[in-house]
Structure formats: C-alpha cells, structure tokens
Design an enzyme around this catalytic site. Structure first.
Site, PDB file in Angstrom:
ATOM      1  CG  ASP A  43      -2.123   0.896   1.077  1.00 17.62           C
ATOM      2  OD1 ASP A  43      -1.922   2.114   0.951  1.00 17.62           O
ATOM      3  OD2 ASP A  43      -3.265   0.396   1.071  1.00 17.62           O
ATOM      4  CB  THR A 139     -16.445  -1.119  -9.340  1.00 15.51           C
ATOM      5  OG1 THR A 139     -17.676  -0.451  -9.153  1.00 15.51           O
ATOM      6  CG2 THR A 139     -15.748  -0.518 -10.554  1.00 15.51           C
ATOM      7  CG  ASP A 140     -21.854  -1.980  -9.135  1.00 13.27           C
ATOM      8  OD1 ASP A 140     -21.053  -1.035  -8.949  1.00 13.27           O
ATOM      9  OD2 ASP A 140     -22.924  -2.090  -8.505  1.00 13.27           O
ATOM     10  CD  GLU A 141     -19.219   3.623  -9.537  1.00 10.82           C
ATOM     11  OE1 GLU A 141     -18.700   4.451 -10.290  1.00 10.82           O
ATOM     12  OE2 GLU A 141     -19.558   3.875  -8.374  1.00 10.82           O
ATOM     13  CE1 TYR A 164     -12.881   3.419  -8.701  1.00 13.68           C
ATOM     14  CE2 TYR A 164     -15.243   3.405  -9.140  1.00 13.68           C
ATOM     15  CZ  TYR A 164     -14.124   2.810  -8.579  1.00 13.68           C
ATOM     16  OH  TYR A 164     -14.233   1.611  -7.918  1.00 13.68           O
ATOM     17  CE  LYS A 168     -11.478  -0.964  -9.843  1.00 11.79           C
ATOM     18  NZ  LYS A 168     -10.372  -1.461  -8.968  1.00 11.79           N
ATOM     19  CG  ASP A 292     -27.203  14.735 -10.004  1.00 11.49           C
ATOM     20  OD1 ASP A 292     -26.582  14.062  -9.167  1.00 11.49           O
ATOM     21  OD2 ASP A 292     -28.053  14.248 -10.784  1.00 11.49           O
TER      22      ASP A 292
END
Ligand code: NAD
Ligand code: DAU
Length: 356
Positions: A43, A139-141, A164, A168, A292
């Site tokens: 890390d 990720t599901d994104e 982002y 990914k 938003d």
C-alpha cells in the site's frame, strides 16, 4: 521486525490496498483464518490508507507491510522477488468518483498503469511457478447505469460513465487480456457499493453519519432518486475468499447484497437510526439537496446468482441489521472518523513502521 523464513508458508499472497476500507477488512478476516499463508500488504498510504485499522494483526507472524506505490515498477519487482509471491488480490486503487471528476490523472496512473505493472510482474511469476493466481477486485460501475428494471450480469456490456469507472474498466480489460494472451490465471470480481467499518468518510454512508452526528447539512446529490445496491463489507470479504480459492480461471463474478435503495431513503434511514440511538433530531431536517454529480449513474443492481450457484455464496447481513451495526461502529469510533479528516493516520506509519 524479525526476519522470516518465507519457505515455511504454503502460499505468499500480496494484498494491494490492504490499508484501505475493503483491504483492511479483508486482511482482518484472512490473516487469522489462514495462518499457513503469508500476507503482504502492499500500500502506498494515500489519504485513504490507514494502517491503524490493522492494529490487531500488525504483529502476526504471517503478516507483513510494504509501503509501495504500485506505479513504481522497480519497487514492486523487488517485492515480488523478496517474497516469491504466488498470489495477488488486487484492491489498490483511487476509489472515489467525485475525486475522479475533479482530478482524473491519479486514477489513470494508479488504476490503469499500476494494474499493468502488477500484471507484468505476475506474468513473470506465472512463467516461474505453476500456481500463481491474480485476483482483480473491480466494481459494478464498469457497466454504467441501469434503467428502471434489470440487473448487471457477468456478461453485461461495459459502459462506464466517470473517469473512475473508465479506469476500472480499462484495468478489467487488461486483466482479461493477460489471461487470453499469456494464460495468466486470473479471476475478476465486480461488486456493488460496500458499507461497514473503516470506510473513509468521503463516501455516502460514513459521510452522512459524521455530518448527522455533528448537526451539519446532509448533502444529497440531485433529486436523491439514484439507486445503489448495498453490500456489507464482511459479506464481500467472504466472497473474495471463495473466488480466490475456488473461482474458475478467466471467469468474472458479480457480487451484490440484494439491497437496492434510493439515496434519499437511505439518508432518512440513517437519520432515523441515529435519532433512535442518540435521541434529539429529527436529523432528517438536516437533508439539503445539492447540485448533482456530473454523469451520475441513476441505478445499479447486481444479479449475484452466478456466484450463488457456482460457489454457494450468499450475503448473510440483512441491510437493516448491517446498517444499524455500522452506525453503532462509527458512533463508538468517532475519533477514527475525525482522524481520517485530519490526516492523522499518516503519522501512525511514521511512529510504528518507518524504523522497521
Ligand atoms: P479505498 O480508497 O478505501 O482504499 C484504497 C487503498 O489503496 C488505500 O489504502 C490506498 O492507500 C491504496 N492505494 C491507492 N493508490 C495506491 C497506489 N498507487 N499504490 C499502492 N496503494 C495505493 O478503496 P476501497 O473502497 O477499499 O476499494 C478497494 C477496491 O475495491 C478498489 O479497487 C475499488 O475500485 C474496489 N471497489 C470498491 C467498492 C466500494 O464500495 N468501496 C465497490 C466495488 C469495488
Ligand atoms: O458501485 C461500486 C462503487 O461504489 C465503487 O466502485 C466505488 O469505489 C465506491 O466509491 C462507490 O461509488 P459511488 O459513487 O456509488 O459511492 P458514493 O458513496 O460516492 O456515492 C453513493 C451515492 O450517493 C451516489 O449515488 C452519489 C450519492 N452521494 C454521495 C455523496 C458522497 C450523495 O448524494 N451525497 C454525497 O455527499
């Protein structure tokens, strides 16, 4: 820190991003469970990395910490050679969508270039040893936004919206390409929004808990009608353990908690639980609708039936119980929250690790 004989361990597994939210929870779960394995936490300790999360395992004989930026190929190479790694569970990433909108460069560097560096070294280890496995945590994104109905499945098309999620998605494609081209043994997991202890308070749930406890405004983006599908981090860690050990090579697994909820309803639930535990309120009065997020995905929902059928995984937490337990954890660890904001945890490294 004493020298160790790495040969006495059955496996030597690097967990990247082990000082972050999910990585800490994973190490707290895996290190005591598998004392025949050596775990190396790689890390860089960004603002999101917090070694004090790992106090209960930091002196375990089967745990080591290496402060390395995964963007630094040479440092990573030395680490792979030092420990003769035969597995990587890759979680290190820049993880916050809002930060990626303000400054995407770090996301490209860590999430794409960093993953590429790890894959190159994994490829070399794959040539040297038969049983090297690379587990990519994603990720599901990457799938973009859903409409009113339907769920993300393993074969849903990629359609990322933010820097982002695009970074990914790129890393997922690289991992897949290393499997197809070089025969690297890889598994990828794509999961929904995690919640639980040790999450940095920039993310919705700990941010709302912190603000609501301090009588600060609760900033809900847009109309608050966006839907996320929440997964308790301990359920996620059990799934990662299963996939790392029993997942089919080259396969991706979707992981979700079957907990779809609109942001506004979730914020109201948090307020209600806090009113119930702490008295006062109603904290709902603190809700403030704000501008938003650009490119804000409307709805995420995971179909976790493949991992359920193939590996027998099911989430164990109900959302009501998981959320209440999480809120109690943050109330009892108020100082942890404040120290995150003040950047105090980076000093923990200086005091406890830098002279080892
Ligand atoms: P986090 O931001 O809490 O932790 C990330 C960790 O990675 C930190 O410890 C940080 O210091 C480390 N790191 C960042 N850049 C690094 C670099 N260049 N070199 C080495 N270490 C570096 O993130 P998280 O929420 O624990 O997420 C972990 C992984 O899971 C990420 O890959 C993320 O994309 C994925 N994921 C997270 C969620 C979620 O809801 N939190 C959901 C799906 C997938
Ligand atoms: O779906 C998985 C993803 O979940 C992970 O890949 C990411 O690493 C993780 O950060 C998370 O991304 P989100 O953008 O969904 O999480 P976040 O907590 O930032 O926001 C959750 C929802 O709440 C989202 O619809 C935006 C909204 N929100 C968020 C914040 C921080 C608000 O309305 N107000 C806020 O202040």
């Amino acid at each position: 820190m004493t020298n160790i004989d790495i040969n006495k361990f059955q496996r030597k597994i690097a967990i990247t991003g082990g000082a972050g939210f999910i990585g800490s929870n994973l190490l707290l779960y895996m290190v005591p469970k598998y004392n025949q394995y050596l775990f190396i936490n790689i890390d860089r300790l960004t603002y999101a990395g917090n070694l004090s999360n790992l106090k209960t395992i930091e002196n375990s004989p089967n745990y080591r910490f290496e402060k390395i930026d995964i963007g630094d190929f040479n440092a990573l190479k030395l680490c792979f050679e030092k420990y003769h790694l035969d597995g990587v569970i890759h979680l290190a990433a820049e993880s916050h969508v809002d930060r990626s909108i303000i400054g995407p460069a770090e996301f490209i560097q860590t999430n794409i270039v960093g993953t590429f560096n790890l894959l190159e070294l994994a490829r070399k280890r794959h040539e040297e040893t038969d049983n090297f496995r690379f587990h990519h945590v994603s990720t599901d994104e990457v799938f973009g936004s859903l409409g009113e109905s339907g769920h993300f499945k393993e074969n849903s098309p990629y359609n990322p919206s933010s820097p982002y999620s695009a970074s990914k998605a790129s890393s997922d494609h690289l991992v897949n390409a290393y499997h197809k081209t070089y025969g690297l043994d890889v598994v990828t997991t794509n999961c929904s929004n995690n919640y639980g202890p040790y999450q940095f308070p920039e993310k919705l749930i700990p941010l709302m808990i912190r603000n609501a406890c301090a009588a600060l405004p609760l900033p809900v983006y847009g109309d608050g009608g966006h839907i996320r599908d929440w997964l308790h981090v301990e359920d996620h860690c059990r799934a990662l353990d299963l996939v790392f050990h029993a997942g089919k090579t080259g396969q991706t697994y979707n992981i979700g908690g079957h907990n779809e909820i609109r942001n506004i309803e979730l914020v109201k639930m948090i307020c209600g639980i806090l009113d119930d535990i702490l008295g006062g309120g109603p904290r709902e009065n603190l809700i403030t609708f704000v501008k938003d997020r650009p490119g804000h995905d409307r709805r995420y929902a995971i179909s976790a039936s493949y991992i359920a059928n193939e590996l027998g995984w099911q989430p164990q937490y109900s959302f009501n119980d998981g959320l209440r337990k999480t809120i109690i954890w943050y109330i009892e660890n108020k100082k942890w929250l404040e120290n995150c904001i003040n950047g105090e945890y980076l000093k923990y490294y200086a005091m406890n690790y830098s002279n080892r």
